[in-house]
Design a protein around this motif. Structure first.
Motif, short mmCIF file in Angstrom:
data_model
loop_
_atom_site.label_atom_id
_atom_site.label_comp_id
_atom_site.label_asym_id
_atom_site.label_seq_id
_atom_site.Cartn_x
_atom_site.Cartn_y
_atom_site.Cartn_z
N ASP A 25 29.34 44.80 50.50
CA ASP A 25 28.58 45.43 51.58
C ASP A 25 29.24 46.70 52.09
OD1 ASP A 25 26.65 43.52 51.38
OD2 ASP A 25 27.32 42.31 53.08
N ILE A 26 30.56 46.77 52.04
CA ILE A 26 31.24 48.02 52.41
C ILE A 26 30.87 49.12 51.43
CG2 ILE A 26 33.51 49.14 52.47
CD1 ILE A 26 34.58 46.56 53.75
N ARG A 27 30.77 48.78 50.15
CA ARG A 27 30.35 49.77 49.16
C ARG A 27 28.93 50.25 49.46
NH1 ARG A 27 31.00 47.94 43.13
NH2 ARG A 27 29.54 46.36 43.85
N THR A 28 28.06 49.32 49.86
CA THR A 28 26.69 49.70 50.22
C THR A 28 26.67 50.67 51.39
OG1 THR A 28 25.81 47.58 49.43
CG2 THR A 28 24.46 48.80 50.99
N VAL A 29 27.51 50.40 52.41
CA VAL A 29 27.56 51.27 53.58
C VAL A 29 28.07 52.66 53.20
CG1 VAL A 29 28.73 51.66 55.79
CG2 VAL A 29 27.77 49.41 55.26
N PHE A 30 29.16 52.73 52.45
CA PHE A 30 29.69 54.04 52.04
C PHE A 30 28.64 54.82 51.25
CE2 PHE A 30 34.09 52.72 53.01
CZ PHE A 30 34.61 53.92 53.47
N ALA A 31 27.95 54.14 50.31
CA ALA A 31 26.95 54.82 49.49
C ALA A 31 25.80 55.33 50.35
CB ALA A 31 26.43 53.88 48.41
N ALA A 32 25.36 54.53 51.31
CA ALA A 32 24.23 54.93 52.15
C ALA A 32 24.58 56.11 53.06
CB ALA A 32 23.76 53.74 52.99
N LEU A 33 25.85 56.26 53.38
CA LEU A 33 26.28 57.37 54.23
C LEU A 33 26.86 58.51 53.40
CD1 LEU A 33 27.84 55.40 57.21
CD2 LEU A 33 25.57 56.39 57.02
N LEU A 55 39.91 41.80 54.66
CA LEU A 55 40.37 42.78 53.67
C LEU A 55 41.85 42.67 53.35
CD1 LEU A 55 38.42 45.94 54.94
CD2 LEU A 55 37.89 44.54 52.94
N LYS A 56 42.57 41.85 54.12
CA LYS A 56 44.03 41.82 53.99
C LYS A 56 44.48 41.46 52.58
CE LYS A 56 46.69 38.46 55.66
NZ LYS A 56 47.43 37.57 56.61
N ASP A 57 43.85 40.46 51.96
CA ASP A 57 44.29 40.02 50.64
C ASP A 57 44.04 41.05 49.55
OD1 ASP A 57 45.16 37.67 51.69
OD2 ASP A 57 43.44 36.48 51.05
N PHE A 58 43.20 42.04 49.82
CA PHE A 58 42.93 43.10 48.84
C PHE A 58 43.87 44.30 49.02
CE2 PHE A 58 38.69 41.08 49.52
CZ PHE A 58 38.61 40.46 48.27
N GLY A 59 44.77 44.21 50.00
CA GLY A 59 45.69 45.31 50.25
C GLY A 59 45.05 46.51 50.91
N VAL A 60 43.92 46.30 51.59
CA VAL A 60 43.21 47.39 52.27
C VAL A 60 43.34 47.17 53.77
CG1 VAL A 60 40.98 48.50 52.66
CG2 VAL A 60 41.56 47.62 50.39
N SER A 61 43.74 48.22 54.48
CA SER A 61 43.85 48.13 55.93
C SER A 61 43.46 49.46 56.55
CB SER A 61 45.28 47.75 56.35
OG SER A 61 46.20 48.73 55.90
N SER A 62 43.18 49.43 57.83
CA SER A 62 42.80 50.66 58.53
C SER A 62 44.04 51.48 58.85
CB SER A 62 42.05 50.32 59.82
OG SER A 62 42.89 49.59 60.70
N SER A 63 43.82 52.72 59.15
CA SER A 63 44.92 53.62 59.55
C SER A 63 44.36 54.66 60.51
CB SER A 63 45.52 54.30 58.31
OG SER A 63 44.52 55.06 57.63
N ARG A 88 37.71 55.64 51.72
CA ARG A 88 36.92 55.10 50.60
C ARG A 88 37.79 54.87 49.37
NH1 ARG A 88 34.08 56.60 46.12
NH2 ARG A 88 32.09 55.48 45.76
N ASN A 89 38.75 55.75 49.11
CA ASN A 89 39.59 55.61 47.93
C ASN A 89 40.38 54.31 47.92
OD1 ASN A 89 38.76 57.97 46.76
ND2 ASN A 89 40.53 59.18 47.42
N ASP A 90 40.68 53.76 49.11
CA ASP A 90 41.43 52.51 49.18
C ASP A 90 40.62 51.33 48.65
OD1 ASP A 90 43.56 53.84 50.26
OD2 ASP A 90 43.14 53.27 52.34
N PHE A 91 39.29 51.48 48.57
CA PHE A 91 38.44 50.39 48.10
C PHE A 91 38.15 50.47 46.59
CE2 PHE A 91 37.35 50.66 52.61
CZ PHE A 91 37.41 49.32 52.99
N LEU A 92 38.49 51.58 45.96
CA LEU A 92 38.08 51.76 44.57
C LEU A 92 38.65 50.69 43.66
CD1 LEU A 92 38.32 55.66 44.18
CD2 LEU A 92 36.31 54.24 44.69
N ASP A 93 39.93 50.37 43.82
CA ASP A 93 40.54 49.36 42.96
C ASP A 93 39.96 47.96 43.23
OD1 ASP A 93 42.65 48.64 40.94
OD2 ASP A 93 43.32 47.40 42.62
#
Length: 372
Positions: free
Chosen positions: A271-279, A319-327, A342-347
């Motif tokens: 769903d995060i990918r859907t949001v990024f794509a829609a925006l 998102l913690k287990d995927f190594g993705v966090s806010s900054s 967005r680049n943090d989600f690519l992997d």
């Protein structure tokens, strides 16, 4: 014709939740007669929300039709170990599995049994135990590879469900009727049918060992369903198509039921990918914007997630287990806020949900621009 006859036998005594479930049980039982051919030994998880859903009756019919049934309810764990042979393993049968794993204390008492059930899904995963006594004590290897059917109320442990063909039973409706199962009358015909299935399959063992059927699913689901699809291909007729349809439908059904745990984690990535794509695939999004858009997605669980819907903290935990966090991110309008790149989600997207999600799902509503 044998598979059709076996399927009719199950339908005579038990109302399965769907034709796909009926086909899956038929194929699972058939596959038990060729266990030496398989790399993986699929579990059959027969679960239901309450008593009187037909779980035990289904296990009764399975017991009389599988290869070498081994009922574990009255067996000690050492006896189970010594009953599993490398050359021709039995079929393990566990009724009322919820009493074994349904509470923390029960699960702790039966942790070794769960370890056997988990390890036994794949070939060459022996259990190590000390054998002998006194100066003769030494580590011994015991095979664990064997197909297993488990029946119980509610879901079984995730590690078992993930290795299982899952049949979700339900109570019969008033208009649904079955024939009562009577041992004196019904066991011998079932044994005759079992022996016919075994007689057909055993000469095909070398052929089955070399089968690598095309699968409609991937990864562990493919490992679990491969023996079922392989025996369907051996049977021919409508069974190859029937097996693949059952595999696709039942696997999709289980995926759709995963609202918590890993299921929610994979869903949030999609769903995060859907949001990024829609925006417009913006390089960054503020956390507040991302949470708002996720809660606005139609057919998504995030508006009702937790107590008051998805929160920034809840998003971080998913998102913690995927190594993705806010900054801290400085946005083009000059403001600085917590956000995600967005680049943090690519992997994680490549690894866990590689199929590209459409920007505007058919029949759905496009994601609206976020409020400032």
């Amino acid at each position: 014709m044998l598979l059709d006859e076996l399927q009719s036998a199950f339908a005579r005594f038990v109302v399965l939740p769907s034709p796909h479930a009926l086909a899956a049980v038929t194929l699972w039982v058939t596959a038990s007669h060729l266990q030496p051919a398989w790399q993986h030994a699929p579990r059959l998880a027969v679960v239901g929300p309450a008593k009187r859903c037909g779980k035990s009756r289904l296990l009764d019919i399975i017991t009389e039709t599988v290869h070498e049934p081994l009922i574990t309810v009255n067996a000690s764990l050492p006896a189970v170990f010594r009953s599993i042979t490398e050359e021709d393993p039995p079929t393990l049968l566990v009724d009322e599995a919820d009493t074994l794993f349904g509470s923390t204390k029960a699960a702790e008492r039966n942790e070794e049994l769960r370890g056997v059930l988990n390890a036994g899904h794949q070939r060459n995963r022996p259990a190590l135990r000390i054998v002998g006594g006194g100066p003769e004590m030494r580590p011994g290897k015991f095979p664990t590879f064997a197909m297993a059917a488990l029946a119980g109320i509610g879901n079984l442990p995730d590690t078992i469900m993930d290795r299982a063909v899952v049949i979700r039973m339900r109570r019969r409706a008033p208009a649904e009727t079955v024939q009562p199962f009577r041992s004196a009358r019904d066991i011998q015909p079932l044994h005759d049918l079992r022996d016919q299935v075994a007689g057909w399959l055993r000469p095909l063992l070398p052929t089955a060992t070399g089968l690598f059927p095309d699968m409609p699913v991937n990864d562990r689901a493919a490992d679990t369903w491969e023996p079922l699809v392989a025996v369907a291909d051996l049977a021919g007729g409508h069974w190859p198509a029937t097996a693949r349809a059952a595999c696709s439908v039942l696997c999709a059904q289980e995926a759709s039921l995963e609202e918590d745990g890993d299921g929610a984690k994979i869903r949030i990535l999609q769903d995060i990918r859907t949001v990024f794509a829609a925006l417009g695939d913006s390089p960054t999004l503020a956390t507040s914007t991302l949470v708002h858009q996720l809660r606005e997605l139609e057919e998504a669980p995030w508006a009702e997630y937790g107590i008051n819907g998805l929160t920034p903290r809840g998003l971080q935990l998913l998102l913690k287990d995927f190594g993705v966090s806010s900054s801290n991110i400085r946005f083009p309008d000059g403001r600085q806020a917590k956000g995600f790149a967005r680049n943090d989600f690519l992997d994680p997207w490549r690894r866990y949900c590689p199929e590209p999600a459409p920007s505007h799902p058919a029949g759905g509503t496009a994601v609206s621009a976020a409020p400032s």
